[in-house]
Design a protein around this motif. Structure first.
Motif, mmCIF file in Angstrom:
data_model
loop_
_atom_site.group_PDB
_atom_site.id
_atom_site.type_symbol
_atom_site.label_atom_id
_atom_site.label_comp_id
_atom_site.label_asym_id
_atom_site.label_seq_id
_atom_site.Cartn_x
_atom_site.Cartn_y
_atom_site.Cartn_z
ATOM 1 N N LYS A 213 0.858 -1.192 0.000
ATOM 2 C CA LYS A 213 0.000 0.000 0.000
ATOM 3 C C LYS A 213 0.887 1.232 0.000
ATOM 4 O O LYS A 213 2.040 1.200 0.434
ATOM 5 C CB LYS A 213 -0.959 0.011 1.186
ATOM 6 C CG LYS A 213 -0.354 -0.237 2.554
ATOM 7 C CD LYS A 213 -1.431 -0.299 3.613
ATOM 8 C CE LYS A 213 -0.867 -0.587 4.995
ATOM 9 N NZ LYS A 213 -0.401 -1.967 5.122
ATOM 10 N N TYR A 233 2.633 -9.186 -11.968
ATOM 11 C CA TYR A 233 1.930 -8.957 -10.705
ATOM 12 C C TYR A 233 0.572 -9.652 -10.605
ATOM 13 O O TYR A 233 0.002 -9.718 -9.518
ATOM 14 C CB TYR A 233 1.784 -7.458 -10.457
ATOM 15 C CG TYR A 233 3.125 -6.795 -10.254
ATOM 16 C CD1 TYR A 233 3.827 -6.974 -9.072
ATOM 17 C CD2 TYR A 233 3.702 -6.034 -11.264
ATOM 18 C CE1 TYR A 233 5.075 -6.398 -8.883
ATOM 19 C CE2 TYR A 233 4.957 -5.446 -11.095
ATOM 20 C CZ TYR A 233 5.629 -5.633 -9.901
ATOM 21 O OH TYR A 233 6.865 -5.072 -9.728
ATOM 22 N N LYS A 241 2.863 -6.786 -4.495
ATOM 23 C CA LYS A 241 1.687 -6.302 -5.207
ATOM 24 C C LYS A 241 2.054 -5.174 -6.170
ATOM 25 O O LYS A 241 2.915 -4.339 -5.885
ATOM 26 C CB LYS A 241 0.628 -5.792 -4.223
ATOM 27 C CG LYS A 241 0.091 -6.872 -3.296
ATOM 28 C CD LYS A 241 -0.563 -8.007 -4.071
ATOM 29 C CE LYS A 241 -1.071 -9.098 -3.156
ATOM 30 N NZ LYS A 241 -1.598 -10.258 -3.914
ATOM 31 N N TYR A 243 -0.036 -2.248 -8.728
ATOM 32 C CA TYR A 243 -1.375 -1.666 -8.845
ATOM 33 C C TYR A 243 -1.328 -0.443 -9.746
ATOM 34 O O TYR A 243 -0.535 0.483 -9.506
ATOM 35 C CB TYR A 243 -1.859 -1.267 -7.443
ATOM 36 C CG TYR A 243 -3.351 -1.060 -7.273
ATOM 37 C CD1 TYR A 243 -4.276 -1.461 -8.221
ATOM 38 C CD2 TYR A 243 -3.842 -0.457 -6.106
ATOM 39 C CE1 TYR A 243 -5.636 -1.283 -8.021
ATOM 40 C CE2 TYR A 243 -5.196 -0.273 -5.890
ATOM 41 C CZ TYR A 243 -6.093 -0.683 -6.865
ATOM 42 O OH TYR A 243 -7.439 -0.505 -6.659
ATOM 43 N N GLY A 288 -5.777 -3.943 -11.147
ATOM 44 C CA GLY A 288 -4.742 -4.725 -10.495
ATOM 45 C C GLY A 288 -5.208 -6.112 -10.125
ATOM 46 O O GLY A 288 -6.368 -6.486 -10.326
ATOM 47 N N THR A 292 -4.755 -6.156 -3.880
ATOM 48 C CA THR A 292 -4.280 -4.776 -3.856
ATOM 49 C C THR A 292 -5.093 -3.979 -2.842
ATOM 50 O O THR A 292 -6.279 -4.224 -2.636
ATOM 51 C CB THR A 292 -4.396 -4.121 -5.237
ATOM 52 O OG1 THR A 292 -5.738 -4.242 -5.711
ATOM 53 C CG2 THR A 292 -3.454 -4.774 -6.226
#
Length: 393
Positions: A213, A233, A241, A243, A288, A292
């Motif tokens: 994040k 990914y 991750k 995104y 994504g 995510t």
């Protein structure tokens, strides 16, 4: 493609006002155009790259909002001219598309030249090459259920096709609510999937957030082609991750923008008080793999978050409970973001968070969720997912 002469002609006619701010780049503009006209395409490309490197440094000389706009315009100009020159010199389609996409991401779309040029170049890539990329996996190979999130049932208010009167009544409560099937009529709702995006945009470059994040110290960004993003990914075995988050992807690829419709609800709200003017509807994409996360945060404008495919879990906290969410006050860039990890709440460190009203929602394909201004919201993808957000006043 007749050496893309039509695009070169449009660039030559482009208003020179931004170049009045830099005599150095104005001279180089004339020089690159003359080199192209004399068919010295390699030299034209080389000179464009020198200019792009120079402008890149200026674009990264301070906070993005403080960079004078003319640098972005000039960067886009030389990106387009570099791509046209390179195509004539070598015919390297992938590298030409990369140049254009960097111009769109870092700059602007000059008179729609860059989006049209990128699409034409992408259309020239052999279909066999695109199919080889797209057929590596099917959409079912990307599925990855995430059952670690604690929720029992939705607590959000749910409506189906509310009329204007109902919508205005609900937004007046300053609470989030869900509209089931609100975007089922979009062509995207029927057509789009991971593989469809690949077939349309495999070689287009996009900014990808890398990390669990954006509030994490290890979070970073990288610009990469869509096919690399998906192959890297979207693999369920990949722990890191990636995104594509809050990016004007549909503005970058107008072919996809034709498949969505700005919801009428964005234009139903009452006039703003005083002399405040309503801003334009801002459209962003979120694409994504499963897992995510957008950490608990708030935004300044109304938001309709619309789901094209995949599912997302939302945990929302009304703005009236802001005193309980512990915004990251020590970092000016994260003032709109809570320090609380809603999946693993540290009750000792954040004892007041237990008092916050938590509203849960599952955003299914075709659904939209209305998020009021300053309403805190945490979003996690349960499947490979594509969402479109609309910010409005």
């Amino acid at each position: 493609m007749k050496r893309l002469s039509n695009f070169f002609s449009e660039l030559v006619r482009y208003d020179a006002k931004p170049f009045e701010r830099s005599k150095f780049l104005a001279r180089h503009r004339t020089a690159t155009e003359n080199l192209f006209t004399s068919e010295s395409f390699e030299e034209s490309y080389r000179l464009c790259c020198i200019c792009l490197d120079f402008i890149w440094e200026r674009l990264h000389s301070g906070h993005w909002n403080q960079i004078e706009f003319f640098w972005r315009e000039i960067y886009s100009y030389f990106s387009a001219l570099a791509a046209v020159s390179l195509f004539n010199a070598e015919g390297n389609l992938s590298e030409c598309i990369k140049l254009i996409d960097y111009g769109l991401i870092m700059g602007i779309d000059i008179n729609c030249i860059l989006t049209r040029l990128a699409q034409q170049l992408h259309d020239e890539i052999p279909k066999s090459s695109l199919l080889q990329i797209c057929d590596v996996k099917t959409d079912t190979d990307f599925q990855q259920q995430d059952s670690s999130i604690p929720f029992d049932k939705e607590t959000i208010s749910i409506y189906s096709d509310p009329d204007c009167e109902c919508f205005l009544k609900e937004i007046g409560k300053e609470l989030p609510f869900k509209i089931e099937g609100g975007v089922n009529h979009w062509p995207a709702a029927e057509k789009w999937s991971v593989n469809y995006i690949l077939k349309q945009c495999a070689h287009r470059h996009v900014p990808v957030e890398i990390g669990s994040k954006y509030s994490d110290e290890t979070w970073t960004q990288e610009i990469m082609p869509i096919y690399k993003f998906v192959q890297t990914y979207f693999d369920p075995k990949q722990s890191t991750k990636g995104y594509l988050a809050q990016h004007d992807f549909l503005g970058q690829v107008p072919l996809l923008k034709e498949d969505i419709v700005i919801p009428d609800y964005c234009f139903m709200t009452p006039e703003l008080e005083g002399e405040r003017q309503k801003g334009e509807v801002v459209v962003n994409s979120w694409f994504g793999p499963a897992g995510t996360v957008s950490p608990l945060h708030q935004d300044p404008r109304r938001n309709l978050l619309c789901q094209v495919f995949g599912r997302k879990l939302l945990i929302l906290v009304p703005a009236s409970d802001s005193a309980f969410v512990y915004p990251a006050s020590e970092d000016p860039l994260l003032l709109n973001t809570s320090q609380v990890d809603v999946e693993n709440v540290d009750s000792d460190k954040f004892p007041l968070f237990g008092k916050a009203t938590q509203i849960t929602a599952i955003l299914n394909p075709g659904d939209m969720v209305y998020i009021p201004p300053k309403c805190w919201h945490y979003v996690k993808s349960l499947d490979p997912s594509f969402s479109v957000s609309f910010w409005f006043d």
